[in-house]
Design an enzyme around this catalytic site. Structure first.
Site: not given
Ligand code: BGC
Length: 873
Positions: A477, A753
């Site tokens: 990501e 997270e």
């Molecule tokens: C990310 C996030 C993001 C979110 C929104 C995730 O995969 O890691 O931090 O804001 O998706 O969908």
């Protein structure tokens, strides 16, 4: 706590004792190759307590000893306008500043600093971009190419500059020596709109006679795989290319130019494949000794092709590059249950390993990386489709030192296999990499767990400011998710000088915004999975309004407000359009209070607070900030128009989501937190009841946190505003899951997270999205600085500082420091014998409002102040 020593100068002080100790250009730490022809200047002054600047004078010395000066009666010292003729491309001048205080005495001139313009327009580029002349598969990570040429230089070189960039990532060498220390240059920007070039002073690398210049060139973000769900390759093009211009000036004024063109040669090198996610493979048997040195025989090398590169998109950086900023030695090396050699660095970090090894020719050492262990082994499921594996194959049995060049990993643990001989502390070191922003914020208090939480926030800032502000640094990501930085920017701006980096990234936000005002969910946008960039979302899209405002508030950069104004306005106009007459944004896709801990692992948007309540609250807040922005920029009509809009949204919000008694339709922590902090509750009675209800909800939940990305940054401020600061401390100091300190107690060294990325039983959360390095939930540190620390900006750039520590939670002392644009501010407090003692420093050029318990606020000027007040705990 370590803080930089005060800048020193040998310059004269004025009769009144004022001294200009540092002059800065725009947001740069150096002023070589700047992109502005009229760069703004800032300076720091050290002066006695009562001194105030009345006037400044700037002197510019241009070549040929032409000197111009300009006196300006003004007390301003941050990002002041360039008062002279615009700089020409490549022009180098010296700038110094002196200041006058109320006593009418001038200070001495500051030590002159050199300011050198870069290549300011596409016409300044004569080089052509070049690609290796061979065919490549579009669907894999590629080998890094080597490009080179030799050239002859005469004697008496007075200066040499290398202007360079790539469509891909590069490193340049001249005569076998690496140029500069930038990593993953040119960094990631929205390459369809902006491509950054760097300027290096390479004078000392040249020699009389034959010289050679060489470059490593790899995929990087340009054509490497980026994005989740398999991501996308070749996002910006399917061929990498290098653009370089080496300009030599001799003492007699003659100039020579060595530029990338079709005379260069290309060859594959020892990096047989490299990708940001998957890692790097290096085969030392393919090394070509001396390839970037003179005398190397490149007759067997391929030629190059001229590549397309739109030079109108070239820009000089306005923030610092990515660099290695620290090395961390292993804390522990041991053998896992399955017999693997594991290394623990004691800190979750972003960067890569440097190995020192010796072994049998042809043997390969494999390095795997992970943030966590499970059942005693490296646990890599959270990396999803990012292999994060580096490999080195030995050429001979000599001692070698190796580090990947173009890979980056997020890890605390590493596994080494195939290593020859015993792995010991001298074998491996972790090298921390990130955008090399200056540290400007420090916080420490009497509670070690809270200090560790704060360190975790700082480490997540470092790990996620890698060219763009990313969500996470380890899995497939690493994207510039807009909501994450929107909520975190106030914290980041306290800890590090991110002004240049974020101002640059915001340009990409504006450039990638869709014609209807929709802000992509992440910037730069890359097609991935089924994400639809045409759907706007609150909290995320609000970055267009709120983050420029944060930079203005913290760094006093009015320029960023004007540069981003149309982007901000387009976002608010879009929300107004979506909401229509009702002024409620209550339809369509929203992520809402993303990652509310009550949401199931597979559906993080399924939060307790109504997603449209969140969207409408943010609509009101952004409309209000757009009105404020318009006010700062002198756009009176817009100021009034958006103030009116904000008011209408506020009323609609109250009608729809707030009961007459102040309770809300979503009886949830995030709903109350946003309503209080965004000032959306019409009556005093409702505000009081909402604050009380929020405190009740926290108590009913046993102080466990119940907020996600939207509510978490607001909840402690809401409790503080509503007269429940002790409840905010209860939340902060809770140790059971979910809470901030839960992760600390679990041994976390970064912000996670999810509140429970690691479950209480020591297994990793089963959600397919589980990072251990995500800064968003660390946004509480901004409250820690302002409320525990008691150091807040009351006027842009901390020109007026609010000093109001709110002791609580059993904390007996705290020290908070911030290098504001005006100088170092510090608030240090302790509670002794029922008395609050404050020692504070207010920098020259700033003032402070001190608010002590039970006393009327006092305004004090620059200097050190010690105050105390009785306190009832
Ligand atoms: C990310 C996030 C993001 C979110 C929104 C995730 O995969 O890691 O931090 O804001 O998706 O969908």
């Amino acid at each position: 706590m370590t803080v930089p020593a005060a800048a020193t100068s040998t310059e004269k002080t004025s009769a009144s004792g004022a001294r200009v100790v540092q002059v800065r250009v725009e947001h740069r730490q150096d002023a070589l190759g700047i992109g502005q022809s009229r760069p703004r200047l800032s300076w720091l002054t050290e002066a006695p307590e009562s001194w105030n600047q009345e006037k400044y004078e700037i002197a510019v010395s241009r070549p040929g000893n032409q000197r111009a000066t300009k006196e300006v009666p003004s007390s301003e010292s941050v990002l002041v306008e360039w008062p002279f003729a615009a700089l020409q491309p490549r022009e180098r001048v010296e700038v110094s500043v002196r200041v006058w205080g109320t006593d009418g005495e001038p200070s001495g001139w500051s030590i002159p600093i050199a300011v050198e313009a870069g290549l300011l327009s596409e016409d300044d580029w004569t080089a052509s971009a070049i690609s290796p002349d061979w065919d490549e598969d579009r669907d894999t990570d590629h080998a890094a190419a080597l490009l080179r040429r030799s050239f002859v230089a005469g004697s008496a070189v007075s200066s040499a500059r290398l202007y360079v960039t790539a469509q891909g990532v590069y490193e340049v060498e001249i005569n076998g020596t690496r140029v500069g220390d930038e990593v993953l240059a040119p960094g990631w920007t929205s390459y369809d709109h902006r491509l950054l070039y760097s300027t290096f002073d390479v004078t000392s690398l040249l020699r009389e006679g034959e010289n050679a210049i060489g470059a490593w060139l790899a995929d990087g973000w340009f054509r490497g795989r980026i994005g989740f769900k398999g991501g996308t390759r070749n996002v910006y093009g399917d061929r990498t290319s290098l653009l370089a211009q080496l300009e030599i000036t001799y003492t007699d004024g003659r100039r020579a130019l060595i530029a990338t063109d079709d005379t260069w040669k290309a060859s594959p090198g020892p990096i047989t494949s490299t990708g940001l996610y998957d890692g790097e493979r290096y085969d030392a048997r393919l090394e070509q000794h001396g390839w970037s040195q003179p005398g190397f025989d490149d007759s067997q090398w391929s030629g190059v092709r001229i590549a397309r590169l739109d030079k109108a998109k070239l820009e000089a950086p306005i923030g610092p590059p990515v660099r290695c900023t620290e090395e961390i030695a292993p804390k522990r090396i041991w053998t896992s249950p399955s017999g693997k050699t594991l290394v623990d660095f004691g800190q979750n970090l972003v960067g890569r390993l440097r190995l020192s090894l010796r072994g049998k020719p042809g043997h390969t050492v494999t390095l795997r990386h992970a943030e966590v262990l499970q059942e005693g082994e490296l646990y890599t499921r959270p990396l999803r489709l990012a292999a994060s594996i580096d490999e080195y194959t030995l050429a001979d049995d000599s001692q070698r030192v190796w580090e990947p060049r173009f890979a980056m990993h997020g890890f605390r643990y590493a596994e080494l296999t195939g290593a020859v001989g015993a792995v010991d502390l001298g074998t491996v070191v972790a090298r921390v990499h990130h955008t090399d922003m200056e540290r400007i914020g420090w916080f420490e208090c009497s509670d070690p767990l809270i200090n560790r939480l704060h360190e975790n926030v700082r480490w997540s800032t470092r790990g996620n400011f890698v060219s763009v502000p990313t969500d996470c640094p380890q899995r497939d990501e690493r994207l510039g998710w807009t909501g994450d930085i929107q909520v975190f920017a106030p914290t980041a701006s306290f800890l590090y000088d991110c002004s240049g980096m974020l101002a640059g990234w915001l340009k990409d936000v504006a450039d990638e915004q869709l014609p209807d005002g929709t802000v992509p969910w992440y910037v730069p946008w890359v097609p991935a999975g089924t994400w639809d960039e045409t759907i706007p979302g609150a909290v995320w899209g609000d970055v267009a309004v709120l983050t420029p405002w944060t930079l203005f508030e913290r760094f006093h950069d009015k320029g960023v407000l004007s540069d981003q104004y149309s982007s901000a306005k387009a976002w608010v106009d879009l929300m107004a359009d979506r909401a229509g007459e009702s002024r409620l944004w209550d339809e369509g896709f929203q992520l809402g209070d993303w990652l509310d801990p009550a949401a199931p692992p597979h559906d993080p948007a399924d939060a307790r607070t109504d997603r449209y309540l969140v969207a409408t609250a943010y609509f009101a807040w952004s409309a209000r900030h757009l009105s404020r922005t318009a006010g700062v920029l002198g756009k009176a009509d817009d100021e009034a128009h958006y103030a009116q809009l904000a008011e209408e949204v506020r009323e609609a919000f109250a009608q729809e989501y707030v009961h007459a008694d102040g309770t809300m339709t979503s009886d949830a922590q995030t709903a109350y937190a946003l309503a209080l902090v965004f000032d959306l509750l019409p009556t005093e009675h409702q505000r009081r009841r909402a604050a009380d209800r929020l405190a009740e909800l926290v108590a009913e939940a046993g102080n466990r946190i119940a907020t996600g990305f939207a509510g978490t940054p607001a909840i402690n401020d809401a409790l503080t505003l509503g007269g429940h600061v002790e409840t905010a401390y209860d939340l902060l100091r809770e140790e059971e899951c979910p809470s901030w300190l839960y992760a600390v107690k679990q041994g976390g060294t970064t912000i996670w997270e999810r509140w429970d990325s690691m479950l209480p039983d020591g297994t990793v959360n089963p959600g397919e999205m589980t990072s251990f390095n995500h800064y968003a939930l660390g946004a509480v540190a901004d409250w820690m600085h302002r409320v525990i620390g008691g150091l807040a900006p009351l006027e842009p750039g901390y020109r007026r500082i609010g000093i109001r520590p709110r002791p609580g939670g059993g904390i007996t002392h705290a020290t908070t420091r911030h290098l504001t644009p005006y100088g170092m501010a510090e608030v240090s407090w302790r509670v002794e014998d029922e008395t609050l003692h404050i020692d504070a420093t207010v920098p020259t050029g700033a003032s402070a409002q001190f608010a002590l318990p039970g006393q009327p606020p006092q305004e004090l000027g620059p200097g050190r102040h010690s105050l105390s007040a009785p306190i009832r705990r």
